[in-house]
Write an enzyme that holds these catalytic residues in place. Sequence first.
Site, PDB file in Angstrom:
ATOM      1  N   ASP A 184      48.557  62.273  13.767  1.00 42.00           N
ATOM      2  CA  ASP A 184      49.353  61.321  13.322  1.00 42.00           C
ATOM      3  C   ASP A 184      49.882  61.599  11.926  1.00 42.00           C
ATOM      4  OD1 ASP A 184      50.761  58.942  13.202  1.00 42.00           O
ATOM      5  OD2 ASP A 184      48.912  57.570  12.432  1.00 42.00           O
ATOM      6  N   LEU A 185      50.225  62.736  11.914  1.00 36.89           N
ATOM      7  CA  LEU A 185      50.757  63.470  10.712  1.00 36.89           C
ATOM      8  C   LEU A 185      52.442  62.930  10.440  1.00 36.89           C
ATOM      9  CD1 LEU A 185      49.261  66.868  10.504  1.00 36.89           C
ATOM     10  CD2 LEU A 185      48.551  64.870   9.401  1.00 36.89           C
ATOM     11  N   GLU A 186      52.728  62.003   9.581  1.00 31.93           N
ATOM     12  CA  GLU A 186      53.808  61.266   9.646  1.00 31.93           C
ATOM     13  C   GLU A 186      54.798  61.907   8.508  1.00 31.93           C
ATOM     14  OE1 GLU A 186      53.583  57.015   9.161  1.00 31.93           O
ATOM     15  OE2 GLU A 186      52.014  56.950  11.050  1.00 31.93           O
ATOM     16  N   ASN A 187      54.229  62.958   7.759  1.00 28.51           N
ATOM     17  CA  ASN A 187      54.921  63.617   6.671  1.00 28.51           C
ATOM     18  C   ASN A 187      55.087  65.055   7.169  1.00 28.51           C
ATOM     19  OD1 ASN A 187      54.810  61.608   4.695  1.00 28.51           O
ATOM     20  ND2 ASN A 187      52.669  61.913   4.549  1.00 28.51           N
ATOM     21  N   GLN A 225      56.511  59.959  14.977  1.00 32.85           N
ATOM     22  CA  GLN A 225      57.817  58.928  14.911  1.00 32.85           C
ATOM     23  C   GLN A 225      58.923  59.412  15.948  1.00 32.85           C
ATOM     24  OE1 GLN A 225      57.591  57.659  10.226  1.00 32.85           O
ATOM     25  NE2 GLN A 225      57.355  60.085  10.507  1.00 32.85           N
TER      26      GLN A 225
END
Length: 562
Positions: free
Chosen positions: A386-389, A418
């Site tokens: 869940d690495l949103e960067n 995302q």
Amino acid sequence: MSPHRRSLRFWSGAVTAALALTVTTVGQASAADVNNARNAGFESGLSDWTCSAGSGTTVSSPVRTGTAALQATPSGQDNARCAQTVRVKPNSTYTLGAWVRGGYAYLGVTGTGTTDVSTWTPDSSSWKQLSTSFTTGSSTTSVTVYTHGWYGQSAYYADDMSVFGPDGGGGTDPGPTIPSAPGGLNVSGTTSSSVSLAWNAVSGATGYTVYRDGTKVTAVSGTSATVTGLAASTSYSFQVTATNGAGESPKSAAVTGTTNKPNGPGPALPKHAVTGYWQNFDNGATVQKLADVQEQYDIIAVAFADATSTPGAVTFNLDSAGLGGYTVDQFKADIRAKQAAGKKVIVSVGGERGTVAVNDAASAANFANSVYSVMQTYGFDGVDIDLENGLNATYMTQALRSLSAKAGSSLIITMAPQTIDMQSTSNSYFQTALNIKDILTVVNMQYYNSGSMLGCDGKVYSQGSVDFLTALACIQLEGGLAPSQVGLGLPASTRGAGSGYVSPTVVNNALDCLAKGTGCGSFKPPRTYPGLRGAMTWSTNWDATAGNAWSNAVGPHVHGLP
């Protein structure tokens, strides 16, 4: 002879020998045939053999069978020829054979009275069988069989020489007899797609053949084998035979091997599954122990692992104080209880504030090693990305494959990109998902906190509608992911995300549209996807805060999909 002329002779002989080899059929000894070679296994040293220029000797290693083998070393103008005169019968056909390894090795016969033949092989690090056949002339009573190497090449080894055919009267070595059936066949291990077998060695056998449900599937030289490419949760019957130059033994007693369920030795993940994130912190949502997570959730993603000072590495720290004194021992016990109930509990890496970066080989190794360590410590079934960067597709792929190699086929891997991350297969998240498609469980894209996005039809859709869910899911479904690897990620309540909440009815309509072609909005998918995995929510805690409205409505609907 000049080096140039020797080279020509070598290639001419090699081509002739290769042609002879291609038309040779390796025969089996008939009941009346004997091995007319003497001291065929070199167990009596070089007795009955003559080697040129003292080039030959016997060694105890490597040997193919017995306790000795020939080692012959070419030197200078000598090609290390070792020969034996063998008595034969006129007008008869014989099969000449030997097992060789090491440097270039030739096997041949002269004085046949018809056509002398030979065969050869380049250097080999393991034993390789050479075989050819010849016919004797009307007055031929003896022939010379030989082996030799090649000038300037390394030593070769030979063992188990044979000249099978009618008894020439010169004395024989005992010919091979068909071996007995192997005993002790047992299943030594299983995965979801393979069964490993082991059995006892059989005297006189040179190989073994494995049968699955009566059909030959593999042949090996040792006393174990792994049969792959099997279906999960399926029973198979296995038998083994022993083989040598005389033939094949009867089949062994059968054993039954049953492959694991698709996700390892525990209960299998349902065809249609609901994923929920469990919060390891108190942000105003209902505080839960893992035991409190609602029954409808099949995959529970524990949010979140923590970054460490080592690049790529993570750890996990239970927020005991924030969770009302929840202890590590209670947490571990609750994981085991959920797993016993058929649930999968995984650790999520990332989140909005996640700072884990995997961008080179070292950090990829650190990620795999540390996640596996966390899994071992707490008993997690896998990992959620869940690495949103952002992420690096090359090194995250490397990390997840390394983790898979450590954890085995039971590993659960989920992803929560995302919407912008899955607009195109060229995006790093999408690339990573496709790179690990063979070990990926599901991608639950976050259909919230998003601006307007393109659907698979090239039209723009705004969040908050059935069309937004179905048109964007279509990109993944048509872009290479299997339907079972696609889930719809939505907030459990209006407080669970900044924007993008839709009622459970909208979620269920989108699921029906994709799986069954009903409940669609203006966008109609090009086909239905009955294997669609299901749905995800952030979070089980916000779901509890809203009276479990999301899981009570979406959970049964997901589990009731075709």
